[in-house]
Design a protein around this motif. Structure first.
Motif, PDB file in Angstrom:
ATOM      1  N   VAL A  98       0.836  -1.203   0.000  1.00 37.69           N
ATOM      2  CA  VAL A  98       0.000   0.000   0.000  1.00 37.69           C
ATOM      3  C   VAL A  98       0.869   1.252   0.000  1.00 37.69           C
ATOM      4  O   VAL A  98       0.601   2.217  -0.733  1.00 37.69           O
ATOM      5  CB  VAL A  98      -0.952  -0.014   1.213  1.00 37.69           C
ATOM      6  CG1 VAL A  98      -1.675   1.328   1.334  1.00 37.69           C
ATOM      7  CG2 VAL A  98      -1.965  -1.137   1.073  1.00 37.69           C
ATOM      8  N   ASP A 143      -8.961   3.582   2.215  1.00 42.89           N
ATOM      9  CA  ASP A 143      -8.606   2.498   3.132  1.00 42.89           C
ATOM     10  C   ASP A 143      -9.881   1.946   3.742  1.00 42.89           C
ATOM     11  O   ASP A 143     -10.622   2.656   4.443  1.00 42.89           O
ATOM     12  CB  ASP A 143      -7.661   3.018   4.211  1.00 42.89           C
ATOM     13  CG  ASP A 143      -6.303   3.408   3.641  1.00 42.89           C
ATOM     14  OD1 ASP A 143      -5.744   2.625   2.857  1.00 42.89           O
ATOM     15  OD2 ASP A 143      -5.813   4.519   3.956  1.00 42.89           O
ATOM     16  N   LYS A 145       1.062   4.133  -2.856  1.00 47.80           N
ATOM     17  CA  LYS A 145       0.784   5.512  -2.453  1.00 47.80           C
ATOM     18  C   LYS A 145       1.889   6.452  -2.907  1.00 47.80           C
ATOM     19  O   LYS A 145       1.633   7.537  -3.441  1.00 47.80           O
ATOM     20  CB  LYS A 145       0.621   5.568  -0.938  1.00 47.80           C
ATOM     21  CG  LYS A 145       0.303   6.939  -0.382  1.00 47.80           C
ATOM     22  CD  LYS A 145       0.106   6.884   1.127  1.00 47.80           C
ATOM     23  CE  LYS A 145      -0.200   8.273   1.689  1.00 47.80           C
ATOM     24  NZ  LYS A 145      -0.398   8.213   3.159  1.00 47.80           N
ATOM     25  N   GLN A 203      -7.030   7.434  -2.589  1.00 45.84           N
ATOM     26  CA  GLN A 203      -6.768   6.184  -1.882  1.00 45.84           C
ATOM     27  C   GLN A 203      -7.855   5.990  -0.833  1.00 45.84           C
ATOM     28  O   GLN A 203      -8.050   6.853   0.031  1.00 45.84           O
ATOM     29  CB  GLN A 203      -5.395   6.198  -1.208  1.00 45.84           C
ATOM     30  CG  GLN A 203      -5.130   4.965  -0.351  1.00 45.84           C
ATOM     31  CD  GLN A 203      -3.853   5.073   0.465  1.00 45.84           C
ATOM     32  OE1 GLN A 203      -3.054   5.987   0.233  1.00 45.84           O
ATOM     33  NE2 GLN A 203      -3.653   4.170   1.402  1.00 45.84           N
ATOM     34  N   ALA A 216      -7.457  -1.682   0.260  1.00 43.35           N
ATOM     35  CA  ALA A 216      -7.144  -0.332  -0.204  1.00 43.35           C
ATOM     36  C   ALA A 216      -7.516  -0.216  -1.685  1.00 43.35           C
ATOM     37  O   ALA A 216      -7.152  -1.082  -2.492  1.00 43.35           O
ATOM     38  CB  ALA A 216      -5.660  -0.020  -0.014  1.00 43.35           C
TER      39      ALA A 216
END
Length: 484
Positions: free
Chosen positions: A14, A33, A18, A31, A42
């Motif tokens: 992740v 979560d 990112k 993004q 995610a």
């Protein structure tokens, strides 16, 4: 492209995505979560590229899952059972997944699935309607045209080519842009060696981006960088593209462009228009003859008029009236060159003029410039007349690229005729023909079937043959199935 295999830890995967996508640096990179079925998840997506209603539906489905429903193989359970959507795929490379996200699909990372990223292609693009192209209008016929989105264009093509051997092969070009490119052809008809050569050439294109889409690709494909004559034909009409596919041509579609590239394309392909095939064969043949006459007149009218003006002995007695009665203030060649530059300046001004002011621009050009220039003696009346005839012939050329190339040829012939008179005109015309003869379009002679000569094919070029009689595909394409 440098590969980055997935890590064995969900958090590392992740974090890499990112950082790779610059989530904190770009407002439109999203993004999400989440936590469903006791697992962290995610979602990475681009705002404006995703269909919200589809993602909302998938998120609702995921929220109803229980942990035991994802056991014992969570990846297979999600992909084949609990994600009810058609366009699903997976990636094992983080860099490739990030590039796909930038192209529109959504990436789903799931805790416990550390070797695969689920890709959800729920993208949508801002797109205009498939309107009729401005430069390829017909009196009768379909009114739809290609748009800037490659998926829409492939659908418009497949609608007309319902053949099981139709192939749409996908490529990406550009180290940074990752522009989508589609190669379209009939596998049972097209020359597969030519298809292979085209794909290899496309894969060798090494550039960071395709900002001008099809024009950038053309410059890599043609190899003749300084030649003004186009070796690839463009169309924005799906029916025209389909007709060429059935003949055995190969099409290239570039995402971001409404123009589809037709390869290979000889000189004569750029002189054909869909209107000829929307009328009866006799009418279509007449329209083609008029178009040919106008196109060649746009090249030769001005040089011939200048030649006859400076040497009236070349004219028979019945045509002695040709030539200016009043030369004007400037020499004749200067009048032509100034007028040519003025026409191109007016054309560029028309492109940049808002539609509401286009009429005013035409009045200024016709009255304030043209008429006044004649009255003050800057131009003669006949110069304006013959220049208008040449310009009309230029606008009769179906291919915009060919019309620009012919305009340069006309200027070149004017200059050599002014310098060397009859010898200049003859030598200039000969060099022009030899130059076209030397050109190739994907290993095919540019002037085929005139040079090398093929009677049957050249007859179909000159005349618009009835479709029931066109039972053979063009031989220069080397089709696997020559009979139609």
């Amino acid at each position: 492209m440098e590969k980055q295999p997935m890590y064995n830890n969900y958090d590392d995967n992740v974090q890499y995505m990112k950082d790779r996508l610059g989530v904190d640096k770009s407002f439109d990179v999203i993004q999400l979560d989440l936590e469903y079925a006791g697992r962290r998840m995610a979602l990475f997506m681009i705002d404006g590229f995703v269909k919200d209603e589809i993602l909302h539906y998938l998120m609702k489905v995921l929220s109803e899952l229980e942990p035991e429903q994802l056991e014992p193989n969570p990846f297979e359970k999600l992909l084949r059972t609990h994600l009810p959507y058609v366009e699903l795929d997976h990636k094992t490379d983080l860099n490739e997944a990030a590039d796909w996200v930038l192209a529109g699909p959504t990436a789903l990372l799931v805790e416990g699935i550390d070797d695969k990223i689920i890709m959800i292609d729920a993208r949508t693009y801002p797109v205009r309607g498939p309107q009729e192209p401005d430069i390829e209008r017909v009196v009768r016929g379909s009114r739809d045209g290609y748009v800037e989105t490659i998926v829409f264009n492939t659908a418009l093509t497949r609608r007309r080519v319902r053949d099981r051997s139709l192939r749409m092969e996908y490529l990406q070009i550009g180290r940074r842009s990752k522009t989508d490119v589609c190669i379209c052809y009939l596998e049972d008809v097209a020359d597969l060696d030519r298809v292979k050569h085209l794909k290899e050439t496309l894969q060798l294109i090494d550039t960071d981006a395709l900002p001008m889409a099809e024009k950038t690709v053309e410059e890599f494909l043609s190899g003749q960088h300084w030649s003004p004559y186009p070796t690839i034909r463009y169309t924005e009409r799906p029916d025209t593209a389909a007709a060429h596919i059935y003949e055995g041509h190969i099409l290239l579609m570039i995402d971001g462009s409404p123009s589809v590239m037709i390869t290979p394309a000889t000189f004569w392909h750029h002189l054909q228009h869909a209107e000829e095939y929307r009328q009866k064969p006799s009418v279509g043949a007449y329209l083609r003859f008029v178009r040919f006459f106008a196109v060649f007149a746009s090249i030769f009218v001005l040089p011939l008029y200048y030649l006859f003006s400076i040497d009236s002995s070349l004219l028979p007695e019945q045509l002695k009236y040709i030539g200016p009665t009043e030369l004007g203030v400037l020499p004749l060649i200067a009048q032509f060159l100034i007028a040519e530059i003025g026409i191109d300046t007016l054309r560029m001004a028309a492109i940049h003029t808002p539609s509401a002011l286009a009429t005013a621009l035409g009045l200024v050009a016709a009255i304030l410039i043209g008429q006044v220039a004649i009255q003050v003696g800057l131009f003669s009346n006949e110069v304006v007349l013959y220049l208008a005839a040449a310009v009309i012939g230029t606008y009769c050329t179906p291919s915009y690229e060919l019309s620009l190339a012919n305009r340069l040829t006309r200027l070149g012939l004017l200059l050599v005729t002014a310098l060397f008179e009859v010898k200049g005109f003859v030598i200039g015309t000969t060099i022009w023909i030899l130059y076209l003869t030397s050109l190739n379009t994907f290993k095919t002679a540019y002037l085929w079937p005139f040079i090398p000569f093929s009677y049957r094919a050249f007859r179909d070029v000159i005349l618009r043959s009835p479709m029931p009689l066109k039972n053979r595909r063009p031989a220069f394409l080397h089709p696997q199935d020559p009979d139609r």
